[in-house]
Write a protein that holds these residues in place. Structure first.
Motif, PDB file in Angstrom:
ATOM      1  N   UNK A   1      14.532  13.639 -27.245  1.00  0.00           N
ATOM      2  CA  UNK A   1      13.484  12.622 -27.366  1.00  0.00           C
ATOM      3  C   UNK A   1      14.029  11.216 -27.124  1.00  0.00           C
ATOM      4  N   UNK A   2      15.309  10.999 -27.460  1.00  0.00           N
ATOM      5  CA  UNK A   2      15.929   9.705 -27.169  1.00  0.00           C
ATOM      6  C   UNK A   2      15.959   9.455 -25.664  1.00  0.00           C
ATOM      7  N   UNK A   3      16.353  10.456 -24.902  1.00  0.00           N
ATOM      8  CA  UNK A   3      16.415  10.307 -23.447  1.00  0.00           C
ATOM      9  C   UNK A   3      15.030  10.062 -22.864  1.00  0.00           C
ATOM     10  N   UNK A   4      14.040  10.748 -23.380  1.00  0.00           N
ATOM     11  CA  UNK A   4      12.664  10.571 -22.893  1.00  0.00           C
ATOM     12  C   UNK A   4      12.171   9.154 -23.190  1.00  0.00           C
ATOM     13  N   UNK A   5      12.450   8.665 -24.390  1.00  0.00           N
ATOM     14  CA  UNK A   5      12.027   7.314 -24.765  1.00  0.00           C
ATOM     15  C   UNK A   5      12.753   6.258 -23.937  1.00  0.00           C
ATOM     16  N   UNK A   6      14.018   6.502 -23.648  1.00  0.00           N
ATOM     17  CA  UNK A   6      14.797   5.525 -22.894  1.00  0.00           C
ATOM     18  C   UNK A   6      14.385   5.490 -21.433  1.00  0.00           C
ATOM     19  N   UNK A   7      13.939   6.601 -20.901  1.00  0.00           N
ATOM     20  CA  UNK A   7      13.379   6.599 -19.540  1.00  0.00           C
ATOM     21  C   UNK A   7      12.132   5.716 -19.498  1.00  0.00           C
ATOM     22  N   UNK A   8      11.386   5.707 -20.592  1.00  0.00           N
ATOM     23  CA  UNK A   8      10.222   4.822 -20.680  1.00  0.00           C
ATOM     24  C   UNK A   8      10.636   3.371 -20.712  1.00  0.00           C
ATOM     25  N   UNK A   9      11.730   3.081 -21.417  1.00  0.00           N
ATOM     26  CA  UNK A   9      12.233   1.706 -21.478  1.00  0.00           C
ATOM     27  C   UNK A   9      12.654   1.214 -20.087  1.00  0.00           C
ATOM     28  N   UNK A  10      13.273   2.094 -19.309  1.00  0.00           N
ATOM     29  CA  UNK A  10      13.698   1.708 -17.956  1.00  0.00           C
ATOM     30  C   UNK A  10      12.496   1.229 -17.136  1.00  0.00           C
ATOM     31  N   UNK A  11      11.366   1.882 -17.325  1.00  0.00           N
ATOM     32  CA  UNK A  11      10.150   1.497 -16.595  1.00  0.00           C
ATOM     33  C   UNK A  11       9.637   0.118 -17.022  1.00  0.00           C
ATOM     34  N   UNK A  12      10.039  -0.306 -18.212  1.00  0.00           N
ATOM     35  CA  UNK A  12       9.630  -1.622 -18.712  1.00  0.00           C
ATOM     36  C   UNK A  12      10.126  -2.737 -17.788  1.00  0.00           C
ATOM     37  N   UNK A  13      11.285  -2.529 -17.165  1.00  0.00           N
ATOM     38  CA  UNK A  13      11.849  -3.556 -16.292  1.00  0.00           C
ATOM     39  C   UNK A  13      10.982  -3.795 -15.057  1.00  0.00           C
ATOM     40  N   UNK A  14      10.142  -2.822 -14.696  1.00  0.00           N
ATOM     41  CA  UNK A  14       9.215  -3.019 -13.574  1.00  0.00           C
ATOM     42  C   UNK A  14       8.213  -4.126 -13.900  1.00  0.00           C
ATOM     43  N   UNK A  15       7.910  -4.289 -15.185  1.00  0.00           N
ATOM     44  CA  UNK A  15       6.932  -5.287 -15.609  1.00  0.00           C
ATOM     45  C   UNK A  15       7.495  -6.708 -15.526  1.00  0.00           C
ATOM     46  N   UNK A  16       8.813  -6.803 -15.305  1.00  0.00           N
ATOM     47  CA  UNK A  16       9.440  -8.120 -15.154  1.00  0.00           C
ATOM     48  C   UNK A  16       9.342  -8.622 -13.709  1.00  0.00           C
ATOM     49  N   UNK A  17       8.850  -7.749 -12.827  1.00  0.00           N
ATOM     50  CA  UNK A  17       8.523  -8.127 -11.447  1.00  0.00           C
ATOM     51  C   UNK A  17       9.664  -8.840 -10.718  1.00  0.00           C
ATOM     52  N   UNK A  18      10.872  -8.343 -10.895  1.00  0.00           N
ATOM     53  CA  UNK A  18      12.012  -8.961 -10.216  1.00  0.00           C
ATOM     54  C   UNK A  18      12.901  -7.887  -9.605  1.00  0.00           C
ATOM     55  N   UNK A  19      13.199  -8.022  -8.314  1.00  0.00           N
ATOM     56  CA  UNK A  19      14.067  -7.075  -7.631  1.00  0.00           C
ATOM     57  C   UNK A  19      15.490  -7.146  -8.189  1.00  0.00           C
ATOM     58  N   UNK A  20      15.816  -8.245  -8.846  1.00  0.00           N
ATOM     59  CA  UNK A  20      17.154  -8.411  -9.406  1.00  0.00           C
ATOM     60  C   UNK A  20      17.430  -7.392 -10.504  1.00  0.00           C
ATOM     61  N   UNK A  21      16.364  -6.822 -11.086  1.00  0.00           N
ATOM     62  CA  UNK A  21      16.557  -5.850 -12.151  1.00  0.00           C
ATOM     63  C   UNK A  21      16.759  -4.429 -11.623  1.00  0.00           C
ATOM     64  N   UNK A  22      16.779  -4.269 -10.314  1.00  0.00           N
ATOM     65  CA  UNK A  22      17.031  -2.957  -9.723  1.00  0.00           C
ATOM     66  C   UNK A  22      18.400  -2.443 -10.165  1.00  0.00           C
ATOM     67  N   UNK A  23      19.379  -3.335 -10.212  1.00  0.00           N
ATOM     68  CA  UNK A  23      20.730  -2.957 -10.631  1.00  0.00           C
ATOM     69  C   UNK A  23      20.741  -2.508 -12.086  1.00  0.00           C
ATOM     70  N   UNK A  24      20.021  -3.226 -12.934  1.00  0.00           N
ATOM     71  CA  UNK A  24      19.949  -2.893 -14.355  1.00  0.00           C
ATOM     72  C   UNK A  24      19.323  -1.511 -14.539  1.00  0.00           C
ATOM     73  N   UNK A  25      18.217  -1.277 -13.836  1.00  0.00           N
ATOM     74  CA  UNK A  25      17.533   0.010 -13.918  1.00  0.00           C
ATOM     75  C   UNK A  25      18.416   1.149 -13.421  1.00  0.00           C
ATOM     76  N   UNK A  26      19.107   0.903 -12.319  1.00  0.00           N
ATOM     77  CA  UNK A  26      19.970   1.919 -11.733  1.00  0.00           C
ATOM     78  C   UNK A  26      21.112   2.281 -12.688  1.00  0.00           C
ATOM     79  N   UNK A  27      21.686   1.265 -13.321  1.00  0.00           N
ATOM     80  CA  UNK A  27      22.780   1.481 -14.253  1.00  0.00           C
ATOM     81  C   UNK A  27      22.312   2.309 -15.454  1.00  0.00           C
TER      82      UNK A  27
END
Length: 200
Positions: A29-55
């Protein structure tokens, strides 16, 4: 009357649903919740966060691969790390360490933003980066993250992207964030007490 759908309604798992027992934090469930958090970075509307999401996604993958080897023995994050140590392996342990650091950063930024409604999001994210992740980054990584922090949208844009119902967002955001902070605090203590962060 249509019900307003928020970001928190769309994620597969909320951090408030992650089981924490004396044995540890439930891995699945931790992994599932954290995958949801990764999607949160899409709401920041910045391509610069692609690296953060990938990491973050890469570290989630390392942990999941270890978990799937034996879902019973690796049912908690703590047992997963301990089992790796017995086998003299570090892949998932390192992945969780870096994921923990990323979650520390994210939780700090979002908490600062929530508690300081008159301060812009990029300030909250910038301060959180300075206080958490920056000390672990080398000269080539710092500029990437600095660029990302500077490109964070206005807080009004971000919170609008979370959903239209402000009252509902406020309640869901706090529950989700408190649960994330609880998990992060437990992981920080676990790594310190067990010395699992040595060498990274």
């Amino acid at each position: 009357m249509s019900v307003s759908v928020t970001y928190f309604d769309t994620i597969e798992r909320n951090y408030s649903e992650v089981s924490i027992t004396d044995e540890g934090i439930d891995t699945k469930t931790f992994l599932e919740a954290t995958e949801g958090l990764v999607k949160l970075f899409d709401l920041l509307e910045s391509k610069a966060f692609v690296f953060v999401k990938s990491d973050m996604s890469g570290n989630i993958k390392k942990i999941r691969e270890r978990y799937l080897i034996n879902t019973i023995e690796n049912s908690t994050l703590e047992s997963l790390v301990i089992n790796e140590k017995v086998e003299k392996k570090r892949k998932a342990t390192e992945g969780l360490l870096w994921l923990k650091r990323g979650l520390e950063f994210t939780a700090a930024a979002l908490r600062h933003s929530k508690n300081n409604k008159d301060i812009e999001l990029k300030v909250s994210f910038g301060n959180a980066y300075e206080a958490t992740l920056k000390k672990y980054h080398g000269i080539f990584v710092v500029p990437v993250f600095t660029l990302a922090m500077g490109s964070v949208p206005p807080r009004a844009t971000f919170f609008k992207n979370l959903g239209e119902d402000e009252i509902k967002i406020e309640e869901q955001y706090e529950i989700w964030l408190q649960s994330l902070e609880k998990i992060v605090a437990r992981l920080v203590e676990f790594y310190i007490q067990g010395g699992h962060d040595k060498g990274f």
